[in-house]
Scaffold this active site. Sequence first.
Site, PDB file in Angstrom:
ATOM      1  N   GLY A 155      15.809 -28.474 115.967  1.00 18.91           N
ATOM      2  CA  GLY A 155      14.462 -27.940 115.789  1.00 18.91           C
ATOM      3  C   GLY A 155      13.477 -28.384 114.699  1.00 18.91           C
ATOM      4  N   ARG A 156      12.579 -27.651 114.140  1.00 14.68           N
ATOM      5  CA  ARG A 156      11.647 -28.385 113.235  1.00 14.68           C
ATOM      6  C   ARG A 156      12.377 -29.036 112.037  1.00 14.68           C
ATOM      7  NH1 ARG A 156       9.411 -23.267 113.861  1.00 14.68           N
ATOM      8  NH2 ARG A 156       7.878 -22.949 115.264  1.00 14.68           N
ATOM      9  N   ILE A 157      13.437 -28.096 111.491  1.00 18.02           N
ATOM     10  CA  ILE A 157      13.840 -28.724 110.173  1.00 18.02           C
ATOM     11  C   ILE A 157      14.789 -29.822 110.406  1.00 18.02           C
ATOM     12  CG2 ILE A 157      15.425 -28.036 108.228  1.00 18.02           C
ATOM     13  CD1 ILE A 157      14.069 -25.240 108.434  1.00 18.02           C
ATOM     14  N   THR A 234      22.048 -25.541 105.016  1.00 21.23           N
ATOM     15  CA  THR A 234      21.162 -25.007 104.359  1.00 21.23           C
ATOM     16  C   THR A 234      20.494 -23.885 105.563  1.00 21.23           C
ATOM     17  OG1 THR A 234      19.534 -26.938 105.413  1.00 21.23           O
ATOM     18  CG2 THR A 234      20.408 -27.157 103.156  1.00 21.23           C
ATOM     19  N   SER A 235      21.340 -23.712 106.523  1.00 21.79           N
ATOM     20  CA  SER A 235      20.686 -22.699 107.256  1.00 21.79           C
ATOM     21  C   SER A 235      21.001 -21.014 106.870  1.00 21.79           C
ATOM     22  CB  SER A 235      21.079 -23.200 108.863  1.00 21.79           C
ATOM     23  OG  SER A 235      22.420 -23.096 108.989  1.00 21.79           O
ATOM     24  N   ARG A 236      22.337 -20.453 107.483  1.00 17.43           N
ATOM     25  CA  ARG A 236      22.676 -19.410 107.162  1.00 17.43           C
ATOM     26  C   ARG A 236      24.229 -19.619 106.824  1.00 17.43           C
ATOM     27  NH1 ARG A 236      18.218 -18.566 105.836  1.00 17.43           N
ATOM     28  NH2 ARG A 236      16.732 -16.762 106.681  1.00 17.43           N
ATOM     29  N   GLU A 265      26.168 -13.512 100.487  1.00 16.36           N
ATOM     30  CA  GLU A 265      25.344 -13.807  99.292  1.00 16.36           C
ATOM     31  C   GLU A 265      25.013 -12.754  98.502  1.00 16.36           C
ATOM     32  OE1 GLU A 265      21.902 -16.287 100.499  1.00 16.36           O
ATOM     33  OE2 GLU A 265      23.173 -17.603 101.578  1.00 16.36           O
ATOM     34  N   HIS A 283      20.703 -20.738  97.361  1.00 14.68           N
ATOM     35  CA  HIS A 283      19.759 -20.733  98.563  1.00 14.68           C
ATOM     36  C   HIS A 283      18.365 -20.887  98.071  1.00 14.68           C
ATOM     37  CE1 HIS A 283      19.068 -18.174 102.444  1.00 14.68           C
ATOM     38  NE2 HIS A 283      18.354 -19.096 102.261  1.00 14.68           N
ATOM     39  N   ILE A 284      18.079 -22.103  97.866  1.00 18.60           N
ATOM     40  CA  ILE A 284      16.939 -22.592  97.307  1.00 18.60           C
ATOM     41  C   ILE A 284      16.186 -23.575  98.318  1.00 18.60           C
ATOM     42  CG2 ILE A 284      17.281 -22.145  94.853  1.00 18.60           C
ATOM     43  CD1 ILE A 284      18.073 -25.322  94.634  1.00 18.60           C
ATOM     44  N   GLY A 285      16.599 -23.567  99.498  1.00 21.76           N
ATOM     45  CA  GLY A 285      16.070 -24.741 100.526  1.00 21.76           C
ATOM     46  C   GLY A 285      14.446 -24.643 100.379  1.00 21.76           C
TER      47      GLY A 285
HETATM   48  C1  DGY Z   1      14.556 -18.822 105.341  1.00 20.42           C
HETATM   49  O1  DGY Z   1      13.054 -18.773 105.229  1.00 20.42           O
HETATM   50  O2  DGY Z   1      15.274 -18.675 106.420  1.00 20.42           O
HETATM   51  C2  DGY Z   1      15.102 -19.632 104.201  1.00 20.42           C
HETATM   52  O3  DGY Z   1      16.532 -19.289 104.527  1.00 20.42           O
HETATM   53  C3  DGY Z   1      14.462 -19.194 102.816  1.00 20.42           C
HETATM   54  O4  DGY Z   1      13.257 -19.906 102.986  1.00 20.42           O
END
Ligand code: DGY
Length: 319
Positions: A155-157, A234-236, A265, A283-285
């Site tokens: 997707g976007r990321i 960096t997702s969940r 978390e 969790h600082i993405g």
């Molecule tokens: C989100 O937006 O889902 C990230 O985990 C935090 O910005």
Amino acid sequence: MKPLLFLTRLLPEPAIKLLEDNFTLKINPYNRSLTKQEIMENIKDADALICLLTDIIDKEIIDAAPKLKVISNYAVGYNNIDVEYAIKCGIVVCNTPGVLTETTADLTWALIMATCRRITESERFIRSGKFKGWEPMLMLGQDVNNKTLGILGMGRIGQAVAKRAVGFNMQIIYHNDIPLNQNLPYEATEVDFNTLLKEADILTLHIPLTENTYHLIGKNELEIMKDSAVLINTSRGPIIDEQELIRALSTKKIFAAGLDVYEQEPYIPPELLALDNVVLLPHIGSASIETRTKMALLAVENAISVIEGRKPPAMVKLT
Ligand code: DGY
């Protein structure tokens, strides 16, 4: 009289100004997350809610807010909200896609580099006074350049992460649950899930947390990955079975992992904390000043639009 909006945590200043212009604003007065009870008490009369990914907005909370018209999540991920129930109750659910894409991709790359090249481990080594000079075998990591980057979720990321890989001369492979009907501006090969696991030197996850993706990366999947592979998330957190990951890292089944998110978390299992071959971030993405401000403004714009009867810029739809 202005509609009442409850904000579960203080947001960047420009968003607060905009909220004050449009709503009677009630803000969590504490510098901590609220309990379920506290959220329920505060939304009794609210027309709008802006909440965080750490606020679990379930049926009980939704039922406690009979006037609620919009739940605006200050995050792109919305697994914290019972979206189906909210929509059934006539409430519009919104999120903040797009504005955090590049910042999250940057952080993914920070994790890729830190994990492959053992950056945080090396820093701990220096700070603990262990550095005695250059050594042929000191802190040998994995090259990033010319390797195969595997992206789960294009997707976007995922695409923003891929774009950055071009400069590293990487081969890009990806798997997406629905085919990408789109030409990418770089070479990238779509593969099945097993091939992705088998061939990626670096596997990075960019999919939402759903019933189908819970523990998607578990014992079998880690088994299929290369012994030299690096896993980035960096997702969940719950997309990875954390206990199985700990086992795979401890037995060197994979080389290392870079994590920004965790199963429960803010709890981090002590076994994970004890490992050297994992880079851990809190969790600082999306955590840059610019992006958090953009996310806040989008969350506010979402709420204002719904209250004014307009289509919000980012509305969550049931799939
Ligand atoms: C989100 O937006 O889902 C990230 O985990 C935090 O910005």
